[in-house]
Scaffold this motif. Structure first.
Motif, PDB file in Angstrom:
ATOM      1  N   THR A 157       7.541   2.469  15.571  1.00 36.45           N
ATOM      2  CA  THR A 157       6.900   1.404  14.796  1.00 36.45           C
ATOM      3  C   THR A 157       6.510   1.880  13.407  1.00 36.45           C
ATOM      4  O   THR A 157       6.598   1.120  12.457  1.00 36.45           O
ATOM      5  N   ASP A 158       6.080   3.136  13.266  1.00 33.82           N
ATOM      6  CA  ASP A 158       5.698   3.629  11.944  1.00 33.82           C
ATOM      7  C   ASP A 158       6.912   3.747  11.033  1.00 33.82           C
ATOM      8  O   ASP A 158       6.842   3.443   9.852  1.00 33.82           O
ATOM      9  N   GLU A 159       8.035   4.215  11.565  1.00 39.59           N
ATOM     10  CA  GLU A 159       9.240   4.325  10.746  1.00 39.59           C
ATOM     11  C   GLU A 159       9.765   2.937  10.379  1.00 39.59           C
ATOM     12  O   GLU A 159      10.225   2.721   9.271  1.00 39.59           O
ATOM     13  N   SER A 160       9.661   2.003  11.290  1.00 37.37           N
ATOM     14  CA  SER A 160      10.078   0.643  11.002  1.00 37.37           C
ATOM     15  C   SER A 160       9.174   0.022   9.938  1.00 37.37           C
ATOM     16  O   SER A 160       9.660  -0.668   9.041  1.00 37.37           O
ATOM     17  N   LEU A 161       7.882   0.296  10.030  1.00 42.89           N
ATOM     18  CA  LEU A 161       6.942  -0.217   9.040  1.00 42.89           C
ATOM     19  C   LEU A 161       7.204   0.406   7.672  1.00 42.89           C
ATOM     20  O   LEU A 161       7.179  -0.291   6.656  1.00 42.89           O
ATOM     21  N   ALA A 162       7.488   1.690   7.643  1.00 45.81           N
ATOM     22  CA  ALA A 162       7.783   2.365   6.371  1.00 45.81           C
ATOM     23  C   ALA A 162       9.069   1.810   5.766  1.00 45.81           C
ATOM     24  O   ALA A 162       9.158   1.615   4.553  1.00 45.81           O
ATOM     25  N   ARG A 163      10.065   1.565   6.602  1.00 45.15           N
ATOM     26  CA  ARG A 163      11.331   1.023   6.108  1.00 45.15           C
ATOM     27  C   ARG A 163      11.136  -0.375   5.531  1.00 45.15           C
ATOM     28  O   ARG A 163      11.675  -0.703   4.467  1.00 45.15           O
ATOM     29  N   LYS A 164      10.335  -1.183   6.192  1.00 38.25           N
ATOM     30  CA  LYS A 164      10.055  -2.527   5.692  1.00 38.25           C
ATOM     31  C   LYS A 164       9.270  -2.475   4.377  1.00 38.25           C
ATOM     32  O   LYS A 164       9.549  -3.241   3.456  1.00 38.25           O
ATOM     33  N   ALA A 165       8.299  -1.570   4.315  1.00 36.45           N
ATOM     34  CA  ALA A 165       7.507  -1.445   3.087  1.00 36.45           C
ATOM     35  C   ALA A 165       8.379  -0.983   1.922  1.00 36.45           C
ATOM     36  O   ALA A 165       8.240  -1.477   0.802  1.00 36.45           O
ATOM     37  N   TRP A 222       0.249  -0.153  -9.874  1.00 36.97           N
ATOM     38  CA  TRP A 222       0.667   0.354  -8.568  1.00 36.97           C
ATOM     39  C   TRP A 222       0.377   1.842  -8.435  1.00 36.97           C
ATOM     40  O   TRP A 222      -0.087   2.301  -7.402  1.00 36.97           O
ATOM     41  N   ILE A 223       0.624   2.588  -9.494  1.00 38.18           N
ATOM     42  CA  ILE A 223       0.389   4.032  -9.434  1.00 38.18           C
ATOM     43  C   ILE A 223      -1.103   4.333  -9.375  1.00 38.18           C
ATOM     44  O   ILE A 223      -1.563   5.092  -8.520  1.00 38.18           O
ATOM     45  N   THR A 224      -1.873   3.734 -10.276  1.00 37.11           N
ATOM     46  CA  THR A 224      -3.297   4.053 -10.306  1.00 37.11           C
ATOM     47  C   THR A 224      -4.092   3.346  -9.222  1.00 37.11           C
ATOM     48  O   THR A 224      -5.124   3.847  -8.793  1.00 37.11           O
ATOM     49  N   GLY A 225      -3.630   2.207  -8.780  1.00 35.07           N
ATOM     50  CA  GLY A 225      -4.339   1.493  -7.727  1.00 35.07           C
ATOM     51  C   GLY A 225      -4.241   2.170  -6.385  1.00 35.07           C
ATOM     52  O   GLY A 225      -5.074   1.956  -5.503  1.00 35.07           O
ATOM     53  N   ASN A 226      -3.246   3.004  -6.196  1.00 36.13           N
ATOM     54  CA  ASN A 226      -3.062   3.708  -4.928  1.00 36.13           C
ATOM     55  C   ASN A 226      -3.476   5.168  -4.998  1.00 36.13           C
ATOM     56  O   ASN A 226      -3.188   5.934  -4.096  1.00 36.13           O
ATOM     57  N   MET A 227      -4.130   5.556  -6.090  1.00 39.17           N
ATOM     58  CA  MET A 227      -4.639   6.929  -6.191  1.00 39.17           C
ATOM     59  C   MET A 227      -5.881   7.073  -5.338  1.00 39.17           C
ATOM     60  O   MET A 227      -6.650   6.136  -5.158  1.00 39.17           O
ATOM     61  N   ASP A 245       0.848  -1.181   0.000  1.00 38.97           N
ATOM     62  CA  ASP A 245       0.000   0.000   0.000  1.00 38.97           C
ATOM     63  C   ASP A 245       0.890   1.240   0.000  1.00 38.97           C
ATOM     64  O   ASP A 245       1.864   1.320   0.742  1.00 38.97           O
ATOM     65  N   LYS A 246       0.544   2.189  -0.852  1.00 39.37           N
ATOM     66  CA  LYS A 246       1.374   3.389  -1.007  1.00 39.37           C
ATOM     67  C   LYS A 246       1.411   4.221   0.277  1.00 39.37           C
ATOM     68  O   LYS A 246       2.403   4.898   0.551  1.00 39.37           O
ATOM     69  N   SER A 247       0.379   4.167   1.068  1.00 42.84           N
ATOM     70  CA  SER A 247       0.356   4.951   2.305  1.00 42.84           C
ATOM     71  C   SER A 247       1.335   4.405   3.341  1.00 42.84           C
ATOM     72  O   SER A 247       1.717   5.123   4.265  1.00 42.84           O
ATOM     73  N   ARG A 248       1.755   3.163   3.198  1.00 44.91           N
ATOM     74  CA  ARG A 248       2.721   2.574   4.142  1.00 44.91           C
ATOM     75  C   ARG A 248       4.152   3.036   3.891  1.00 44.91           C
ATOM     76  O   ARG A 248       5.022   2.801   4.716  1.00 44.91           O
ATOM     77  N   LEU A 249       4.398   3.673   2.773  1.00 45.09           N
ATOM     78  CA  LEU A 249       5.759   4.063   2.418  1.00 45.09           C
ATOM     79  C   LEU A 249       6.238   5.310   3.136  1.00 45.09           C
ATOM     80  O   LEU A 249       7.437   5.551   3.237  1.00 45.09           O
ATOM     81  N   PHE A 273      11.580  -1.507   1.597  1.00 44.48           N
ATOM     82  CA  PHE A 273      12.468  -2.613   1.249  1.00 44.48           C
ATOM     83  C   PHE A 273      11.731  -3.654   0.402  1.00 44.48           C
ATOM     84  O   PHE A 273      12.264  -4.126  -0.612  1.00 44.48           O
ATOM     85  N   ILE A 274      10.512  -4.001   0.815  1.00 44.89           N
ATOM     86  CA  ILE A 274       9.732  -4.982   0.054  1.00 44.89           C
ATOM     87  C   ILE A 274       9.396  -4.437  -1.333  1.00 44.89           C
ATOM     88  O   ILE A 274       9.447  -5.163  -2.333  1.00 44.89           O
ATOM     89  N   LEU A 275       9.089  -3.140  -1.420  1.00 45.18           N
ATOM     90  CA  LEU A 275       8.821  -2.532  -2.723  1.00 45.18           C
ATOM     91  C   LEU A 275      10.065  -2.559  -3.597  1.00 45.18           C
ATOM     92  O   LEU A 275       9.986  -2.822  -4.801  1.00 45.18           O
ATOM     93  N   PHE A 276      11.221  -2.314  -2.993  1.00 45.34           N
ATOM     94  CA  PHE A 276      12.479  -2.399  -3.733  1.00 45.34           C
ATOM     95  C   PHE A 276      12.711  -3.816  -4.259  1.00 45.34           C
ATOM     96  O   PHE A 276      13.121  -4.001  -5.408  1.00 45.34           O
ATOM     97  N   ILE A 277      12.436  -4.814  -3.432  1.00 48.51           N
ATOM     98  CA  ILE A 277      12.591  -6.211  -3.849  1.00 48.51           C
ATOM     99  C   ILE A 277      11.659  -6.511  -5.024  1.00 48.51           C
ATOM    100  O   ILE A 277      12.053  -7.165  -5.998  1.00 48.51           O
ATOM    101  N   GLY A 278      10.426  -6.030  -4.965  1.00 43.47           N
ATOM    102  CA  GLY A 278       9.475  -6.258  -6.054  1.00 43.47           C
ATOM    103  C   GLY A 278       9.931  -5.629  -7.357  1.00 43.47           C
ATOM    104  O   GLY A 278       9.905  -6.271  -8.411  1.00 43.47           O
ATOM    105  N   PHE A 279      10.372  -4.355  -7.291  1.00 46.22           N
ATOM    106  CA  PHE A 279      10.849  -3.714  -8.517  1.00 46.22           C
ATOM    107  C   PHE A 279      12.166  -4.335  -8.990  1.00 46.22           C
ATOM    108  O   PHE A 279      12.431  -4.376 -10.194  1.00 46.22           O
TER     109      PHE A 279
END
Length: 167
Positions: free
Chosen positions: A90-98, A152-157, A78-82, A100-106
């Motif tokens: 916890t929010d910064e840790s969650l953003a960092r994990k998101a 990803w871009i349009t789904g998170n608009m 979810d784009k809001s998690r970034l 990282f996972i987005l980087f792995i996907g791309f």
């Protein structure tokens, strides 16, 4: 609605309110379906082309599988998690994990695209075989990347940018 409607069709085109998000999701679906169709068509053509000695092997499937896995991972975030806007740990840790996972996907999407170019050059260009199967593999992975990025871009608009003005 009048009792006797003179329109020919049940749904009117003016009643469809297509937003940019909806059109983007439809476009991503078309790109995804085209990518799968190109690759499966090429794989079936190579399997049933009895006169050729060159066939689609597992090496050709690896970039396809990397792109599919990358698309699943990218569109699961979810784009809001970034954004780690809060000062809580916890929010910064969650953003960092998101991130990282987005980087792995791309990275998987880019690896699938790079792998398809590598397979194309090493398996089809260098030995001098027909280039159609290799080009289809590259086209498939390009369509996957376009589909994943668009989705990803349009789904998170947000569609909350419309206003209702009433008196």
């Amino acid at each position: 609605m009048p009792l006797f409607d003179t329109s020919l069709f049940r749904f009117r085109l003016s009643s469809l309110h297509l937003s940019s998000r909806t059109l983007g999701v439809y476009f991503a679906g078309v790109m995804f379906a085209s990518a799968v169709w190109v690759f499966i068509d090429t794989a079936l053509y190579s399997a049933f082309n009895y006169g050729s000695t060159l066939h689609i092997t597992f090496v050709d499937w690896i970039p396809f599988l990397c792109s599919v896995l990358g698309m699943i991972i990218v569109n699961s975030i979810d784009k809001s998690r970034l954004s780690g806007d809060s000062f809580a740990y916890t929010d910064e840790s969650l953003a960092r994990k998101a991130r990282f996972i987005l980087f792995i996907g791309f990275a998987l999407l880019a690896g699938g695209l790079g792998g398809s170019f590598t397979v194309f050059i090493l398996k089809y260009v260098v030995p001098g075989y027909s280039l159609t199967m290799g080009i289809a593999n590259v086209i498939c992975n390009v369509l996957f990347m376009i589909s994943a990025t668009t989705l990803w871009i349009t789904g998170n608009m947000n569609d909350d940018y419309h206003y209702n003005l009433q008196l």
